[in-house]
Design a protein around this motif. Structure first.
Motif, mmCIF file in Angstrom:
data_model
loop_
_atom_site.group_PDB
_atom_site.id
_atom_site.type_symbol
_atom_site.label_atom_id
_atom_site.label_comp_id
_atom_site.label_asym_id
_atom_site.label_seq_id
_atom_site.Cartn_x
_atom_site.Cartn_y
_atom_site.Cartn_z
ATOM 1 N N MET A 112 6.990 -3.333 -8.253
ATOM 2 C CA MET A 112 7.231 -2.842 -9.606
ATOM 3 C C MET A 112 6.460 -1.574 -9.907
ATOM 4 O O MET A 112 5.571 -1.151 -9.156
ATOM 5 N N ARG A 113 6.835 -0.997 -11.026
ATOM 6 C CA ARG A 113 6.140 0.155 -11.587
ATOM 7 C C ARG A 113 5.485 -0.288 -12.885
ATOM 8 O O ARG A 113 6.099 -0.960 -13.705
ATOM 9 N N ALA A 162 -6.026 -4.222 -7.310
ATOM 10 C CA ALA A 162 -6.074 -5.658 -7.578
ATOM 11 C C ALA A 162 -4.691 -6.295 -7.645
ATOM 12 O O ALA A 162 -4.577 -7.527 -7.640
ATOM 13 N N HIS A 163 -3.638 -5.478 -7.701
ATOM 14 C CA HIS A 163 -2.274 -5.984 -7.846
ATOM 15 C C HIS A 163 -1.370 -5.288 -6.820
ATOM 16 O O HIS A 163 -0.761 -4.254 -7.123
ATOM 17 N N PRO A 164 -1.259 -5.828 -5.629
ATOM 18 C CA PRO A 164 -0.483 -5.176 -4.562
ATOM 19 C C PRO A 164 1.008 -5.091 -4.841
ATOM 20 O O PRO A 164 1.715 -4.362 -4.145
ATOM 21 N N GLU A 165 1.487 -5.800 -5.864
ATOM 22 C CA GLU A 165 2.908 -5.714 -6.202
ATOM 23 C C GLU A 165 3.246 -4.443 -6.984
ATOM 24 O O GLU A 165 4.416 -4.101 -7.162
ATOM 25 N N VAL A 166 2.213 -3.722 -7.442
ATOM 26 C CA VAL A 166 2.434 -2.486 -8.195
ATOM 27 C C VAL A 166 2.485 -1.324 -7.211
ATOM 28 O O VAL A 166 1.487 -0.971 -6.600
ATOM 29 N N LEU A 167 3.667 -0.726 -7.064
ATOM 30 C CA LEU A 167 3.829 0.400 -6.145
ATOM 31 C C LEU A 167 3.575 1.729 -6.844
ATOM 32 O O LEU A 167 2.969 2.635 -6.270
ATOM 33 N N PHE A 168 4.044 1.853 -8.077
ATOM 34 C CA PHE A 168 3.863 3.076 -8.861
ATOM 35 C C PHE A 168 3.272 2.725 -10.218
ATOM 36 O O PHE A 168 3.488 1.626 -10.735
ATOM 37 N N THR A 169 2.551 3.679 -10.787
ATOM 38 C CA THR A 169 2.047 3.499 -12.143
ATOM 39 C C THR A 169 2.071 4.850 -12.845
ATOM 40 O O THR A 169 2.134 5.903 -12.203
ATOM 41 N N ALA A 228 -0.472 5.192 1.248
ATOM 42 C CA ALA A 228 -0.545 4.153 2.268
ATOM 43 C C ALA A 228 0.277 2.930 1.868
ATOM 44 O O ALA A 228 0.867 2.257 2.727
ATOM 45 N N ARG A 229 0.349 2.641 0.573
ATOM 46 C CA ARG A 229 1.121 1.483 0.114
ATOM 47 C C ARG A 229 2.617 1.724 0.269
ATOM 48 O O ARG A 229 3.375 0.767 0.471
ATOM 49 N N ILE A 230 3.067 2.959 0.166
ATOM 50 C CA ILE A 230 4.487 3.238 0.421
ATOM 51 C C ILE A 230 4.858 2.746 1.815
ATOM 52 O O ILE A 230 5.862 2.061 2.017
ATOM 53 N N HIS A 231 4.009 3.068 2.792
ATOM 54 C CA HIS A 231 4.307 2.698 4.175
ATOM 55 C C HIS A 231 4.173 1.194 4.394
ATOM 56 O O HIS A 231 5.024 0.579 5.050
ATOM 57 N N SER A 232 3.138 0.606 3.845
ATOM 58 C CA SER A 232 2.914 -0.818 4.095
ATOM 59 C C SER A 232 3.857 -1.710 3.300
ATOM 60 O O SER A 232 4.227 -2.796 3.762
ATOM 61 N N ALA A 233 4.265 -1.267 2.120
ATOM 62 C CA ALA A 233 5.062 -2.131 1.251
ATOM 63 C C ALA A 233 6.566 -1.955 1.418
ATOM 64 O O ALA A 233 7.320 -2.918 1.283
#
Length: 322
Positions: A246-247, A148-155, A198-203
């Motif tokens: 962000m993380r 729901a939050h595409p700005e979050v790369l890591f958690t 996948a988000r690593i590559h797209s973001a």
């Protein structure tokens, strides 16, 4: 890469044996019910410096320890040219990947672990991480939030046992609106993270290895015979800041999940380790430990390893030889 499911990937090396024999079962017990694969990667590439400490003690024991963990897939980190080229193509646009960073710490092995994972979502943990709270639903909560939050790369779980007011005492972060135990960072940490590959590559796309920005780190690398390469977490941090990513670290629904990390190794730590694991699992921590992501002096006497570290500083060794 399976688009559904989660891999728990834990990194091991011979120098980890003494703590891993206690902590690895704790880590697997904590997370096994929430993941679809347990991947243990074992790195036998020895560097110079503190990361090679106790190497001989564990070089013949770490692989049997990994294989003794029921249901885990055990893979030795492959430094062959073909495998390194495939990992480089996935994360660095084909640019060569350094084996280690300037201190002799892991570099390539982090990306090999991600590459080797069978699932799109990967929960990585270093072998020395402790986990408290024990929520059986933390990963599901984390993935739902990330989607729901595409700005979050890591958690990752909350850093340190929770405080009554939700504040962190050992780190700077932005409080998440409406979540007393939710925090946002503009930095990345390789100790512990959940990521969507996948988000690593797209973001952020391809990463670019580079030298450490400080001259003394380059000098340290040269003196100790390690690659003059900055830490992988700094590469991610730079990319995140450029793109507004962000993380997120959070506790989650009760009982939640939180982590602790030992900043040193010493005899008091090793002797207390089984009891420390039990205390963390039971949430039995002193007030002075709450809000601190590293195990502090309220739980372990660190005076011996701190003194040894002070004596072994590379620049002190250099001065003594001049």
């Amino acid at each position: 890469m399976n688009s559904s499911g989660v891999t728990l990937q834990i990194s091991l090396a011979p120098s980890d044996y003494r703590h891993a024999r206690e902590l690895l079962p704790h880590q697997l017990q904590t997370w096994r019910g929430q993941v679809d694969e347990v991947l243990l990667t074992v790195d036998f590439h020895r560097s110079s410096g503190r990361f090679s400490a106790r190497w001989n003690e564990g070089k013949d024991k770490i692989l049997p320890l990994a294989h003794a963990q029921a249901g885990a897939r055990v893979v030795t980190v492959d430094y062959g040219a073909d495998t390194m080229a495939r990992v480089a193509a996935e994360f660095f646009g084909g640019r060569p990947i350094p084996a280690k960073e300037f201190r002799g710490g892991p570099y390539y092995s982090y990306f090999f672990g991600l590459h080797e994972s069978r699932h799109r979502h990967v929960l990585h943990a270093d072998s020395d991480m402790f986990f408290g709270g024990g929520s059986p639903h933390w990963i599901a909560e984390a993935i739902a939030y990330m989607e729901a939050h595409p700005e979050v790369l890591f958690t990752a779980p909350l850093p340190g046992p929770p405080t009554a007011d939700g504040r962190l005492h050992s780190q700077q972060a932005s409080a998440e609106p409406g979540a007393i135990h939710g925090h946002r960072f503009d930095t990345m940490s390789t100790r512990l993270f959940l990521v969507d590959r996948a988000r690593i590559h797209s973001a952020i796309g391809a990463l670019t290895p580079h030298r450490p920005p400080r001259w003394r780190d380059n000098l340290k690398a040269a003196l100790e015979g390690n690659p003059a390469q900055d830490l992988p977490e700094h590469l991610f941090t730079d990319a995140m800041r450029r793109r507004g990513l962000m993380r997120r670290e959070f506790l989650g629904a009760a009982p939640g999940m939180w982590s602790l990390h030992p900043p040193y190794r010493g005899e008091d730590f090793y002797q207390k380790l089984p009891t420390l694991i039990q205390r963390v699992e039971q949430g039995d921590v002193p007030e002075a430990q709450r809000g601190d992501h590293d195990i502090n002096a309220s739980m372990v006497d660190w005076s011996e390893p701190q003194a040894a570290l002070a004596k072994s500083r590379w620049w002190k060794r250099l001065l003594s030889q001049s």
